[in-house]
Design an enzyme around this catalytic site. Structure first.
Site, PDB file in Angstrom:
ATOM      1  N   ASP A 185       1.265  -5.099   8.211  1.00  0.00           N
ATOM      2  CA  ASP A 185       0.088  -4.300   8.176  1.00  0.00           C
ATOM      3  C   ASP A 185      -1.068  -5.029   8.074  1.00  0.00           C
ATOM      4  O   ASP A 185      -1.177  -5.998   6.949  1.00  0.00           O
ATOM      5  CB  ASP A 185       0.377  -3.555   6.690  1.00  0.00           C
ATOM      6  N   ARG A 211     -12.675  -3.337  -7.184  1.00  0.00           N
ATOM      7  CA  ARG A 211     -12.047  -4.084  -5.867  1.00  0.00           C
ATOM      8  C   ARG A 211     -13.696  -4.236  -5.190  1.00  0.00           C
ATOM      9  O   ARG A 211     -14.234  -3.473  -4.650  1.00  0.00           O
ATOM     10  CB  ARG A 211     -11.234  -3.433  -4.959  1.00  0.00           C
ATOM     11  N   PHE A 237       0.884  -1.163  -0.098  1.00  0.00           N
ATOM     12  CA  PHE A 237      -0.074   0.047  -0.085  1.00  0.00           C
ATOM     13  C   PHE A 237       0.913   1.182  -0.165  1.00  0.00           C
ATOM     14  O   PHE A 237       1.931   1.468   0.944  1.00  0.00           O
ATOM     15  CB  PHE A 237      -0.888  -0.039   1.181  1.00  0.00           C
ATOM     16  N   TYR A 297     -11.248   1.560  10.372  1.00  0.00           N
ATOM     17  CA  TYR A 297     -12.455   2.380   9.581  1.00  0.00           C
ATOM     18  C   TYR A 297     -12.853   1.246   8.739  1.00  0.00           C
ATOM     19  O   TYR A 297     -13.804   1.579   8.097  1.00  0.00           O
ATOM     20  CB  TYR A 297     -12.226   3.662   9.293  1.00  0.00           C
ATOM     21  N   LYS A 298     -12.242   0.271   8.312  1.00  0.00           N
ATOM     22  CA  LYS A 298     -12.517  -0.959   7.476  1.00  0.00           C
ATOM     23  C   LYS A 298     -13.480  -1.735   8.179  1.00  0.00           C
ATOM     24  O   LYS A 298     -14.356  -1.425   8.448  1.00  0.00           O
ATOM     25  CB  LYS A 298     -11.270  -1.428   6.881  1.00  0.00           C
TER      26      LYS A 298
END
Lengths: 416, 416
Positions: B202, B376, B125, B227-228
């Site tokens: 991560d 995605r 990322f 927040y995911k």
């Protein structure tokens, strides 16, 4: 000065900011003298946060991101304009004061390669000392602590002898957390600039309480929190200021994706944007930014000049009452007596301050205690009345005169 | 596999997690396939935040700090137990993922003095690449990018040839953001440990979607966002994990006052606590922590094992539908086909992906686009139904079969 309750009430009646008090939640009749630690809740904030949570997150989901990014920029610029008096594009809202101070301090010392010293006031707020200690050690620099009387703070005569071309960075608090001393931001910045040093100002206790002459002074960088006089709530994000023409020379050590040019191209190599967002790190705290916006609007509605004037008057009353009532009881006013040299809090020193603090709380007053023996009286102009000052100090006088505080523990537990 | 709508509905009817969907706000009938970018709003969160704002801040003011500090610790430990399966005292909730990754990466390379390389997957990322690029440069290390196929991610055969005693740190994503590839956290950690390197994982795309074998593997450090799949809302604070026995060897470069022993003694010299708070920085985001607590409770109510099982089944359905409907239209499944090697999102590649993405949104579906040509599909098991997957891919099939997407711009604007 007239020290009667009637006079305090007359001052409230004549106060042009009196009506602003109702813009905040007052849940009970306690006397709150700690708005410089945690500002009160603005009446608009709960609804603003509910909108962010229920409508923008709950219903809008990821489609709200363009709006949230716009709000982040608009809020930072509004804070810059209203609180700091600076042009747009020079303020970032995000991360804690500690993280903000760290990245600017690192960026600053790297922008002054070859220089070997960082100057900081000896009695700076602890996180400033700790952060700069780490930055100095990690970069092979010496952290020099500027000795100055705590009550009055650092003046030109304390700073000047330490300045030469070995100094990379001077870090000072505009208003001292422990005494309320207001430093000459412009004059001290000029001194630092004369030897080519950069300046980093901690505005935690000045933002929203006094004018901050960043633009006029040419100060380089500043950080500050938003949960004190800016009324944004516990743990709200801090702000960072960098003078626009200095930005290209600064590179944050924390190279986050929110500082990347064309962020969502997700290129593999780091290429920071040109503007203030070049010091940004991760995903912004959307809820926190909404609270900052509501808090800054409370400042905007009053204007910093009016807040400054009332804060000075509240402090003058507090000092006059302390002189008359508390000095005979062993207190010492540990803040500048001249309002022009003082921010919006007043500090009282007493050997039994910790015991007095506990008794004062039980008497319906919320003050702040600072080691080793200081009671800190926050005089947030938007939410503190002259009668609050009178009533608060009247209760403290009664407690100590009657020796009621002596029934409280002398040992300090964990204090926030 | 049976590809009918009836079959998808039968899977929902048999889904032990189906009732959990109602624990979240569903404001309209759009098909949300982006819970891996921003999780939905739990029904309890708005009230929990209102309590923090109105009661604890508005009425309690600074008297709420002891409670807020307890909540911060309890929430971090709950996240550790429920999401990561680790014992208390090893997780911190605070700051962004970017800041969290930075401070642990710096601490790690300093804990391996003399070593000269950091390894990171080449397609990590972006913020991970940018942060580590800065850390490597600032510490005179080389950042080595591990080449591996994006679809399947880094395996032992890609990592092993790069490992030797010059490697200070290996940083990998447990689930790959662009392909959904699930890495062998335990096996890769063991390889890194054989040469004495530290590992930093991560977990942004794995926390709350798959089991994270931190404890069993002896992995050193990890960070992740909330927040995911943890449903804590936009910009909620990240979490950091450090294995307890490693803590004494780590020192955060950001020496904040919330990591200081006897913090409110406000001593002038820095002396970090022994526990996980030694990596803490500034004042915690109280609102964000309350939201993390509510989000973690949604995971706790379901259990990670059940979430993992459903996420795999949703992915299997999505791939079967894509094979039958979308491959003939030029799509390619760009995720591992074996659910054991895949997290909870599935990626579809198509040369006209950006146009298809826009048309899909207009057809009432919210997916995610990732450069250069990937759609995605997030399959958050708590909030995504089998019918969502069926309906979402059915609409995509119709759009591309009819060429409706070709009416949309080919140029990408700012995408979040």
């Amino acid at each position: 000065m007239d020290l009667t309750l009637e006079h305090a009430r007359a001052l409230d009646a004549a106060d042009p900011l009196a009506a602003h008090r109702d813009r905040f939640v007052h849940a009970d009749d306690r006397v709150y003298l700690d708005g410089n630690s945690l500002g009160r809740l603005p009446r608009t904030t709960a609804d603003a946060l509910a909108r962010v949570v229920e409508q923008q997150w709950g219903a809008g989901l990821i489609r709200s991101w363009p709006r949230w990014l716009e709000e982040a920029r608009a809020t930072a610029d509004l804070l810059g304009e209203v609180v700091l008096g600076v042009a747009p594009g020079q303020v970032l809202v995000g991360d804690s004061t500690t993280v903000s101070l760290y990245r600017l301090a690192v960026a600053a010392v790297r922008a002054r390669p070859g220089r070997t010293r960082i100057l900081v006031e000896a009695d700076a707020f602890p996180t400033d000392l700790y952060v700069l200690d780490g930055v100095a050690r990690d970069h092979g620099l010496e952290l020099v602590r500027i000795a100055a009387p705590i009550d009055d703070g650092v003046r030109a005569e304390h700073l000047a002898p330490l300045l030469d071309e070995t100094v990379a960075l001077v870090c000072l608090s505009h208003v001292h957390y422990r005494s309320g001393a207001l430093l000459d931001l412009a004059g001290l910045t000029t001194l630092a600039h004369e030897v080519g040093a950069l300046t980093l100002w901690d505005l935690c206790h000045s933002a929203g309480s006094v004018e901050v002459p960043l633009a006029a002074s040419g100060a380089d960088m500043a950080v500050g929190c938003t949960y004190k006089y800016l009324n944004a709530g516990p743990g709200a994000p801090a702000f960072s200021y960098v003078r626009a023409d200095l930005l290209p020379a600064l590179r944050s050590p924390i190279q986050g994706w929110f500082s990347q040019a064309d962020q969502f191209a997700m290129a593999p190599d780091y290429d920071p944007v040109a503007g203030i967002d070049r010091i940004a790190a991760g995903t912004p705290d959307v809820r926190g930014i909404a609270a900052v916006r509501e808090g800054v609007r409370t400042i905007e509605a009053a204007g910093v000049a009016a807040l400054r004037a009332k804060g000075s008057a509240l402090g003058d009353l507090a000092i006059a009452l302390a002189d008359a009532w508390l000095t005979p009881l062993g207190f010492r006013v540990a803040s500048p007596r001249d309002a022009a040299l003082r921010g919006a809090h007043v500090v009282l020193e007493h050997p039994e301050a910790w015991q007095a603090c506990q008794a004062w709380i039980d008497a319906g007053v919320i003050p702040d205690f600072r080691t080793p023996d200081r009671l800190r009286i926050g005089l947030a102009a938007l939410t503190t009345s002259f009668e609050d000052v009178w009533a608060g100090l009247d209760r403290l006088r009664a407690i100590v005169a009657e020796g009621r505080h002596l029934a409280y523990p002398t040992e300090r537990g964990r204090v926030t």
